[in-house]
Scaffold this motif. Sequence first.
Motif, PDB file in Angstrom:
ATOM      1  N   ALA A  31      34.189  21.448 -33.866  1.00  0.00           N
ATOM      2  CA  ALA A  31      33.057  20.804 -33.192  1.00  0.00           C
ATOM      3  C   ALA A  31      33.059  19.300 -33.441  1.00  0.00           C
ATOM      4  N   ALA A  32      33.404  18.902 -34.666  1.00  0.00           N
ATOM      5  CA  ALA A  32      33.340  17.486 -35.031  1.00  0.00           C
ATOM      6  C   ALA A  32      34.224  16.625 -34.134  1.00  0.00           C
ATOM      7  N   ARG A  33      35.360  17.161 -33.727  1.00  0.00           N
ATOM      8  CA  ARG A  33      36.280  16.382 -32.878  1.00  0.00           C
ATOM      9  C   ARG A  33      35.659  16.039 -31.529  1.00  0.00           C
ATOM     10  N   THR A  34      34.741  16.874 -31.074  1.00  0.00           N
ATOM     11  CA  THR A  34      34.172  16.635 -29.744  1.00  0.00           C
ATOM     12  C   THR A  34      33.123  15.538 -29.743  1.00  0.00           C
ATOM     13  N   TYR A  35      32.665  15.094 -30.914  1.00  0.00           N
ATOM     14  CA  TYR A  35      31.615  14.089 -30.981  1.00  0.00           C
ATOM     15  C   TYR A  35      32.150  12.666 -30.993  1.00  0.00           C
ATOM     16  N   VAL A  36      33.469  12.487 -30.945  1.00  0.00           N
ATOM     17  CA  VAL A  36      34.051  11.146 -31.026  1.00  0.00           C
ATOM     18  C   VAL A  36      33.512  10.211 -29.935  1.00  0.00           C
ATOM     19  N   PRO A  37      33.311  10.675 -28.683  1.00  0.00           N
ATOM     20  CA  PRO A  37      32.727   9.753 -27.685  1.00  0.00           C
ATOM     21  C   PRO A  37      31.369   9.213 -28.103  1.00  0.00           C
ATOM     22  N   TYR A  38      30.529  10.041 -28.733  1.00  0.00           N
ATOM     23  CA  TYR A  38      29.256   9.563 -29.263  1.00  0.00           C
ATOM     24  C   TYR A  38      29.497   8.474 -30.306  1.00  0.00           C
ATOM     25  N   MET A  57      30.837  16.679 -43.238  1.00  0.00           N
ATOM     26  CA  MET A  57      31.776  15.703 -43.796  1.00  0.00           C
ATOM     27  C   MET A  57      32.825  15.262 -42.774  1.00  0.00           C
ATOM     28  N   HIS A  58      33.228  16.157 -41.861  1.00  0.00           N
ATOM     29  CA  HIS A  58      34.228  15.763 -40.858  1.00  0.00           C
ATOM     30  C   HIS A  58      33.674  14.653 -39.963  1.00  0.00           C
ATOM     31  N   ILE A  59      32.407  14.775 -39.595  1.00  0.00           N
ATOM     32  CA  ILE A  59      31.773  13.771 -38.743  1.00  0.00           C
ATOM     33  C   ILE A  59      31.577  12.473 -39.522  1.00  0.00           C
ATOM     34  N   ALA A  60      31.111  12.594 -40.763  1.00  0.00           N
ATOM     35  CA  ALA A  60      30.880  11.405 -41.583  1.00  0.00           C
ATOM     36  C   ALA A  60      32.169  10.618 -41.790  1.00  0.00           C
ATOM     37  N   GLU A  61      33.265  11.309 -42.058  1.00  0.00           N
ATOM     38  CA  GLU A  61      34.542  10.614 -42.271  1.00  0.00           C
ATOM     39  C   GLU A  61      34.951   9.820 -41.043  1.00  0.00           C
ATOM     40  N   ARG A  62      34.787  10.403 -39.867  1.00  0.00           N
ATOM     41  CA  ARG A  62      35.149   9.692 -38.634  1.00  0.00           C
ATOM     42  C   ARG A  62      34.232   8.496 -38.403  1.00  0.00           C
ATOM     43  N   SER A  63      32.937   8.685 -38.651  1.00  0.00           N
ATOM     44  CA  SER A  63      32.003   7.568 -38.486  1.00  0.00           C
ATOM     45  C   SER A  63      32.362   6.422 -39.415  1.00  0.00           C
ATOM     46  N   THR A  65      24.192   5.021 -37.397  1.00  0.00           N
ATOM     47  CA  THR A  65      24.269   6.378 -37.937  1.00  0.00           C
ATOM     48  C   THR A  65      23.120   7.245 -37.419  1.00  0.00           C
ATOM     49  N   ASN A  66      21.948   6.645 -37.239  1.00  0.00           N
ATOM     50  CA  ASN A  66      20.807   7.413 -36.765  1.00  0.00           C
ATOM     51  C   ASN A  66      20.975   7.835 -35.312  1.00  0.00           C
ATOM     52  N   SER A  67      21.437   6.929 -34.469  1.00  0.00           N
ATOM     53  CA  SER A  67      21.568   7.250 -33.049  1.00  0.00           C
ATOM     54  C   SER A  67      22.633   8.317 -32.826  1.00  0.00           C
ATOM     55  N   LEU A  68      23.725   8.224 -33.572  1.00  0.00           N
ATOM     56  CA  LEU A  68      24.740   9.267 -33.481  1.00  0.00           C
ATOM     57  C   LEU A  68      24.116  10.625 -33.801  1.00  0.00           C
ATOM     58  N   THR A  69      23.272  10.663 -34.813  1.00  0.00           N
ATOM     59  CA  THR A  69      22.702  11.929 -35.248  1.00  0.00           C
ATOM     60  C   THR A  69      21.617  12.420 -34.298  1.00  0.00           C
ATOM     61  N   THR A  70      20.776  11.524 -33.780  1.00  0.00           N
ATOM     62  CA  THR A  70      19.760  11.977 -32.824  1.00  0.00           C
ATOM     63  C   THR A  70      20.418  12.542 -31.566  1.00  0.00           C
ATOM     64  N   GLN A  71      21.560  11.993 -31.168  1.00  0.00           N
ATOM     65  CA  GLN A  71      22.277  12.549 -30.020  1.00  0.00           C
ATOM     66  C   GLN A  71      22.749  13.969 -30.301  1.00  0.00           C
TER      67      GLN A  71
END
Length: 540
Positions: free
Chosen positions: A137-144, A441-447, A171-177
């Motif tokens: 799932a984390a890989r699909t959030y890269v456009p965000y 953690m996968h999302i955090a590392e990419r961010s 960081t907040n906007s990524l998460t609200t999305q």
Amino acid sequence: MSFMLNTFLLTFLALLIHRLSKVGRRPAGYPPGPPTLPLIGNLHLMPKEKGHLQFQKWAEEYGPVYSLILGTQVMIVLSSDQAVKDLLDKRSGIYSSRPDMYLGNIVSGGLRMLLMEYGETWRMIRKVVHNNLNIKAARTYVPYQDLENKAMLAGFLEEPDCFVDHIRRYTNSLTTQMVFGFRTTSIDDPKLKQLFYGFEQFCAVTGTTTAALLDVFPFLRVLPDFAVPLRKYAKELHSKERELYVGHFLNAKTALKNGTAKPCFCVDLVRAQDEEKFSDDLAGYVSGSLLEAGSDTTAATLVGFVQAMVLFPEVAKAAQEELDLVCADKLPTMDDEPKLPYIRGAVKESMRWMPTDILGVPHAVIRDDEYMGYKIPKGAGVMWNVWAIHMDPKRHPDPRRFDPARYKDDRQTAAEAASNGDATKRDQFVFGAGRRLCQGMHIAERSLFLAISRLLWAFDFDKALDKDGNEIVPDADDLTEGLFVLPKPFPARIVPRSAEKAERVIAEWKKMEVLLDEDLQWKVLPEGLIWKDYKHATEA
């Protein structure tokens, strides 16, 4: 009759005195620790500020596993990578609960996943979260992440003195999305400010002496609010926090059910609610917990990174040389990550050098256990001493130096490092351990990678000057207090590396604006996201 009553009272009194005489003592067989006093144990030694430094000193004196006797409670402190691996990872079946954090749970209404005891409710929530935050799932959030990152770069260009605000909006906007389906578009958004302020206050309340006393002497909880004003404040914080979290969730839930919402994590959360029949309050805190985790800890790490670049300009220069060689005049992307080992090292070093959960969030053991010949009693809190592990000079020579080269041969992701059977190969410990390991953690590392690589590609970082032209040197040891920490406010001088790079930042953001409507929300969501449209459980 009178004789029997007197005998009973004397026996009861003798038993009470005997029990009280043991309170505060360190029983035989427990891990070593500082000397205790009757009734209070080690409470008198607990520091009011910079607790991580005292916990580090005790680790140096008493070893990698020591105990603190806190009134009626026992805290086992793990200060080595091996102890964390052996207990929190390998014995996670009995080391995954939480000690009772009384005031923290009042702020949370007993609903915050972070503080929840290990049990059916926690496992149910964890399953729902895992479906949306796993590596696939984390890989699909890269456009965000790409969009929000470019918005942050534009903010740094326009208002560099507000760099903390731009990081927090990112960081907040990524998460609200991801969680609720909408972007946070302004650094002045009141709900953005409320989130960070509220979490800061939650951390502050849980780190107070009052909170500690109420945890270790539960009988004090019967006192009225006027005698425990911090409890009244905790209730007020809960009211505001609940309004924010449950309000966000109910808005998303209503929009999902009437078909007007963007797909988001709340799709699965509402489906789970249909099946499990849990309350809107619990659902609000599940989604709110993700909002906290995705917004605050990543932002705190990036604020620490900016401070490190100000203090260690040679690191920024080395990183920029690598970026210029690999990326030249284009912004770094996730495709460049394998070719940027120094930047990957900077991501890892940012989490090691300024760990946000500086003493971890304590686990609790659910039955008696033994380790290294020591008894660990059922119900004991178990702290993983993140600071002491990260600052161990045997593990990381010259530990207060920010040095990405420590990780030059480490190609592991944070998840791979956390599950490595060799405890010495774990890169850092900010994502937790065992079954409490952070699922985002996968999302955090990419961010972090996108932020660190692009900020260094686009900007130079230097010390700010005071009114007399003298450099202002930030104090890397001046941190906020509480459960989670970050550097206290500091100024920095942030300027574009060149006019060409500034123009590129502007051009990249203009490309993004085309994808947004007049409210700066997505016109059409990127392809490949994992969420489906909402259907009631009976329809699926």
